[in-house]
Motif scaffolding. Structure first.
Motif, mmCIF file in Angstrom:
data_model
loop_
_atom_site.group_PDB
_atom_site.id
_atom_site.type_symbol
_atom_site.label_atom_id
_atom_site.label_comp_id
_atom_site.label_asym_id
_atom_site.label_seq_id
_atom_site.Cartn_x
_atom_site.Cartn_y
_atom_site.Cartn_z
ATOM 1 N N LEU A 747 18.989 26.365 77.345
ATOM 2 C CA LEU A 747 20.166 26.630 77.384
ATOM 3 C C LEU A 747 20.595 27.930 78.310
ATOM 4 N N PHE A 748 21.671 27.646 78.875
ATOM 5 C CA PHE A 748 22.191 28.691 79.867
ATOM 6 C C PHE A 748 23.431 29.324 79.655
ATOM 7 N N THR A 749 23.525 30.435 80.286
ATOM 8 C CA THR A 749 24.749 31.126 80.130
ATOM 9 C C THR A 749 25.864 31.039 81.388
ATOM 10 N N ALA A 750 25.175 30.267 82.354
ATOM 11 C CA ALA A 750 26.037 29.990 83.770
ATOM 12 C C ALA A 750 25.518 28.675 84.083
ATOM 13 N N ILE A 751 26.374 27.763 84.666
ATOM 14 C CA ILE A 751 26.272 26.519 85.027
ATOM 15 C C ILE A 751 25.189 26.679 86.504
ATOM 16 N N PRO A 823 23.342 35.640 74.999
ATOM 17 C CA PRO A 823 24.540 35.098 74.961
ATOM 18 C C PRO A 823 25.780 35.897 74.808
ATOM 19 N N TRP A 824 25.819 37.106 75.591
ATOM 20 C CA TRP A 824 26.919 38.085 75.338
ATOM 21 C C TRP A 824 28.176 37.230 75.445
ATOM 22 N N TYR A 843 32.057 43.727 67.446
ATOM 23 C CA TYR A 843 32.882 42.373 67.655
ATOM 24 C C TYR A 843 32.054 41.588 68.613
ATOM 25 N N ASP A 844 31.440 42.313 69.736
ATOM 26 C CA ASP A 844 30.648 41.764 70.572
ATOM 27 C C ASP A 844 29.316 41.415 69.921
ATOM 28 N N ASP A 845 28.827 42.073 69.048
ATOM 29 C CA ASP A 845 27.688 41.562 68.550
ATOM 30 C C ASP A 845 27.495 40.523 67.360
ATOM 31 N N MET A 846 28.796 40.623 66.713
ATOM 32 C CA MET A 846 29.212 39.547 65.919
ATOM 33 C C MET A 846 29.076 38.111 66.574
ATOM 34 N N ILE A 847 30.003 38.178 67.681
ATOM 35 C CA ILE A 847 29.996 36.851 68.483
ATOM 36 C C ILE A 847 28.487 36.400 69.145
ATOM 37 N N THR A 848 27.890 37.435 69.637
ATOM 38 C CA THR A 848 26.362 37.141 70.029
ATOM 39 C C THR A 848 25.343 36.630 68.997
ATOM 40 N N ARG A 849 25.499 37.087 67.721
ATOM 41 C CA ARG A 849 24.560 36.859 66.843
ATOM 42 C C ARG A 849 25.057 35.201 66.183
#
Length: 910
Positions: A747-751, A823-824, A843-849
């Protein structure tokens, strides 16, 4: 096949050529490309094969085309192994074995066709027309169909006239209003037991879950205050049957439908499959269960007929239209996207040529269509009115609610939102406004239809005048309003807008002039993020001239919105004034046209005007975030515009969907956050689901997974790989994939990172006997890639978020997940605005988790699964340990140790 062709199977760095005499030759991709250009070979997926050889698609005997003709509306993984498995011909692993298998697959399919259809007139006619158009399989298929040397050739395209062979749907009396009988927890448990059967394994968590969600099926006490249940159920609980139990019971007791909504089409299919337990008889299930999607997902028979009638001018279309004709006669419901049309078929026939036959622009003419009584969409709508369980998706639910109801103006009273963690994202898309080149050009096409282009071309697009001219005929005021709207539409971006906007001096009309200045401001102020990334900047302070251009555009859009709104209202007045003259179909058509005008034109125009009016103010309205952007793909500009999103999109979702309902369940395996603060974690669930905007707090239910994650999984954080060094990242992915022996997902964070790693690891994996697939690189859509990955347990797959969200692969087919970095959330302007409202760093942590939990949750889908989760990012904060189940080993190690531990753990797994 009179003279068997050679067979070609291509991998990433090697290929096999099997001669008609049975000689197997190993070739490089370049050598295989030269051979294929000289002689049409037997292949599996011509386009994907060409992509691997680095050439344009070439003439070939594509076994997938034969499969689609012989077994329409049925699926096989689009690989030699997948086809062999589908036809019970074993599981060939090596390229040589796959090449041999393809010939056997073709023979088996041809024998099946001859035995089942013989001289079937429709099949013969379709095959004959395809053969005349040069279909490589044409002569062979005709021979199998016993066409012989018939004295009279079939009528050209006669078999393509599928609309003549479809039955009509019928109307029924309106359904009575829903009752108010509750579902008690014990009743839900009993229904679940019935669904599972006497011999089912005891699963107390599942029964507890069914009991808990039954609380949503109790009558509400106050208006706009639904019975709301937030239910988190760990993987393995069996939540699908858990909520089907009370939902089906409520539907039966109260004579109304419960809508089961999901985020992905994949889960729609899974829910539909689970409902076989409730309705084991096909006919009964067809009456009680309907899978519903937006109109743009279904084959439009009028578009299809017009394409068939155009075959004389475009004979190359005979092959794809022939394969679609076979499918159209076999399909369950005409669903082209995620239904029984294999995703790979659109790759073969051309995605534009295939999906362009759906009503993607909202051009339906309803009762004026000659195929109205046979329409797949209308049939589905009517079945949904009488069904007890409707399997829908979040986007459809939200769009219908925003318009005040579905095709009949009635909103569902009970919902179950599975994949509830995605409601925020779904609402974000459903309730946004985009004033962009693509959106305005699309609206212009919807209003004006096929205009004469600068090249003199045309299309089959039907403009508003063609769709409503008979409805307004004889009504002077309505005719005048229609003509005023059509004149106003010329202020919108026209074909070729993008090139004119790039050359600011060439922009034509108020929309293009505004967009040219938007683009100028974006390029002047957006921070560069590297080649290929979209660019964005804040709206304020506006560039010189932008406010004036916005005011001019707002005025022009007003001259378009006003006659369209009056036309919509005038058509509504006809329902009253001509009540004694209008038949049922005409009334329904007027109502549908009014909804289309409102949804496709009036509402967007009103939103765009509101955005433009505040552009010269000091700030946007506090509930919105506005920005300007240039959308790009692979470094190429594709759109430019002014964008507005709700900072909290669950607010309009709660108003439009939840508040009018009697009850709703929002459920997921990852509904709450895992910060360690229980109240904050449930608050996150309430905020992301919209329940925080309701008068009464939601009922909370949490049922843990029955799986022993500590024994079944391992988590490694690799500490000695530099995540910014793609050579090191690629080496790490390669060694981990080899250690797992396949069944690996990267899994990658950028193409761009995905592409770089793919280029480095394809050859060594192939040499080790592991097939590698990649999103964006293999010429296959995500759903097809996942199906291949699921069907072939030793393959490897590289992908981005779309793959992570769509993967449901139980067993050994997925035993390793490698994440390239933490995956920030992407730090764009939209996220910046939400971060300020929802808690900043928390909020950042929640989305990443959430992303980590979702990815990790793919590993264990059943009790005997085992897997390893690896993060190639030494900077993973320790606080993210809480994202994973308690007791699972979260170990920071070097790459060599991670590889050894992965190999040892997976080799010793049962």
């Amino acid at each position: 096949m009179r003279e068997p062709p050679p067979t070609l199977v291509a991998a990433v760095t090697a290929a096999v050529w099997l001669t008609p005499d049975g000689e197997v030759e190993s070739l490089t991709p370049a050598q295989a490309a030269q051979r294929a250009s000289r002689q049409a070979p037997l292949v599996c997926h011509r386009r994907a094969t060409a992509t691997r050889l680095g050439i344009d698609p070439f003439p070939a005997f594509d076994v997938l085309e034969l499969f689609a003709f012989v077994r329409p509306a049925r699926f096989s993984a689009p690989t030699p192994r997948g086809l062999a498995q589908a036809l019970d011909l074993g599981d060939p692993h090596s390229l040589e074995a796959q090449a041999l298998a393809l010939g056997r697959v073709a023979d088996r399919l041809l024998a099946e066709l001859a035995a089942r259809e013989g001289s079937n007139g429709s099949a013969v006619s379709i095959a004959w027309t395809m053969a005349q158009a040069g279909w490589p399989w044409g002569a062979t298929v005709l021979q199998a169909l016993d066409f012989g040397k018939a004295e009279v050739a079939p009528r050209r395209a006669g078999g393509y006239r599928v609309w003549e062979q479809l039955g009509e749907w019928s109307e029924h009396a309106p359904e009575a209003p829903a009752g108010s009988q509750p579902v008690e927890p014990d009743e839900a448990r009993r229904r679940l037991a019935e669904l599972l059967g006497e011999d089912a394994e005891a699963r107390p968590q599942q029964a507890d879950y069914a009991s808990a969600v039954a609380a949503a099926f109790v009558p509400r006490d106050r208006e706009d205050d639904p019975r709301m249940v937030l239910a988190e159920a760990g993987t393995g609980v069996g939540k699908t049957l858990g909520y089907i139990a009370p939902a089906s019971l409520w539907a039966e007791k109260n004579g109304a439908a419960v809508w089961l909504s999901t985020y992905t089409r994949n889960l729609q299919q899974q829910i539909d499959s689970e409902l076989d337990r409730l309705y084991p008889h096909r006919a009964e299930k067809a009456r009680q269960v309907v899978v519903r999607k937006g109109r743009e997902n279904y084959l439009c028979l009028l578009n299809y007929e017009e394409a068939v009638r155009g075959l004389s001018a475009r004979p190359a279309g005979a092959v794809p239209l022939g394969l679609l004709a076979r499918w159209a006669l076999a399909t369950r419901d005409g669903d082209m996207v995620g239904g029984d049309l294999p995703g790979w078929l659109a790759d073969l026939t051309g995605r534009g040529r295939t999906f362009g036959l759906a009503d993607r622009r909202g051009e339906c003419i309803y009762a004026a269509c000659p195929h109205y009584r046979k329409c797949y969409i209308e049939r589905s709508v009517r079945r949904a009115r009488r069904a007890r369980l409707v399997v829908a998706n979040h986007a459809l639910v939200m769009v219908q609610a925003a318009l005040g109801g579905g095709e009949d103006g009635v909103l569902p009273q009970r919902y179950v939102f599975d994949e509830g963690h995605q409601l925020f994202e779904a609402a974000d898309g459903a309730f946004a406004a985009h004033l962009s080149g693509q959106e305005t050009a699309e609206l212009r096409r919807w209003l004006l239809g096929a205009e004469a282009t600068r090249r003199g071309g045309s299309s089959r697009q039907r403009g508003l005048q063609r769709r409503v001219e008979d409805l307004v005929a004889g009504h002077d005021t309505l005719e005048t309003l229609l003509q005023s709207a059509l004149r106003g539409a010329r202020a919108l971006a026209a074909e070729g807008w993008h090139q004119r906007v790039v050359d600011a001096g060439g922009a034509e009309g108020p929309t293009e002039r505004f967009l040219a200045l938007v683009r100028q401001q974006v390029y002047a102020r957006a921070p560069s993020r590297g080649e290929g990334y979209s660019l964005e900047t804040e709206v304020r302070p506006p560039l010189d001239g932008l406010v004036e251009a916005a005011k001019a555009l707002e005025t022009a859009l007003g001259k378009l919105e006003e006659p369209l709104a009056r036309l919509r209202d005038g058509l509504g007045a006809r329902l009253d004034e001509d009540a004694d003259k209008l038949d049922g179909d005409s009334r329904r058509r007027i109502e549908a046209t009014m909804r289309s005008l409102d949804r496709r034109a009036v509402r967007p125009l009103r939103a765009w005007r509101q955005m433009l009016r505040v552009l010269d103010s000091e700030a946007s309205p506090p509930e919105f975030v506005d920005w300007l952007a240039v959308e790009r793909i692979d470094g190429r500009d594709i759109d430019v515009g002014f964008f507005r999103h709700w900072i909290d999109p669950t607010e309009p979702f709660a108003q439009a969907v939840l508040a009018p309902a009697q009850g709703a369940v929002v459920t997921s395996a990852t509904l709450t956050d895992k910060s360690g603060d229980s109240e904050q974690d449930w608050l996150a669930a309430a905020q992301r689901s919209g329940s925080v905007h309701l008068p009464s707090p939601a009922i909370r239910a949490q049922v843990p997974s029955p799986y022993d994650y500590a024994a079944q999984t391992r988590i490694f954080v690799v500490t000695d790989v530099r995540k910014d060094d793609l050579d090191q990242v690629a080496a790490a992915v390669r060694e981990l994939f080899l250690a797992s022996g396949g069944g690996a997902l990267g899994l990658f964070t950028a193409i761009s990172r995905l592409r770089a790693v793919h280029a480095r690891i394809g050859r060594p994996l192939e040499q080790a006997g592991l097939e590698l697939y990649a999103q964006h690189l293999d010429g296959l859509d995500v759903a097809t890639l996942v199906e291949i990955f699921r069907a072939e347990p030793d393959t490897c797959l590289l992908g981005t978020d779309a793959v992570r969200d769509g993967v449901d692969v139980p067993g050994r087919a997925l035993r390793l997940i490698v994440f390239d970095r933490v995956p920030w959330p992407r730090p764009d302007l939209r996220h910046k605005a939400r971060r300020a409202v929802f808690g900043g760093k928390r909020y950042d942590d929640m989305i990443t988790r959430l992303k980590l939990r979702q990815a990790y949750g793919r590993l264990v889908r059943r009790a005997d699964d085992h897997g390893v989760f690896v993060l190639l990012d030494p900077m993973v904060p320790s606080r993210f340990v809480s994202a994973f189940p308690e007791g699972v080993r979260f170990t920071r190690v070097g790459l060599a140790e991670a590889v050894a531990e992965t190999r040892a753990f997976l080799q010793t797994a049962p």
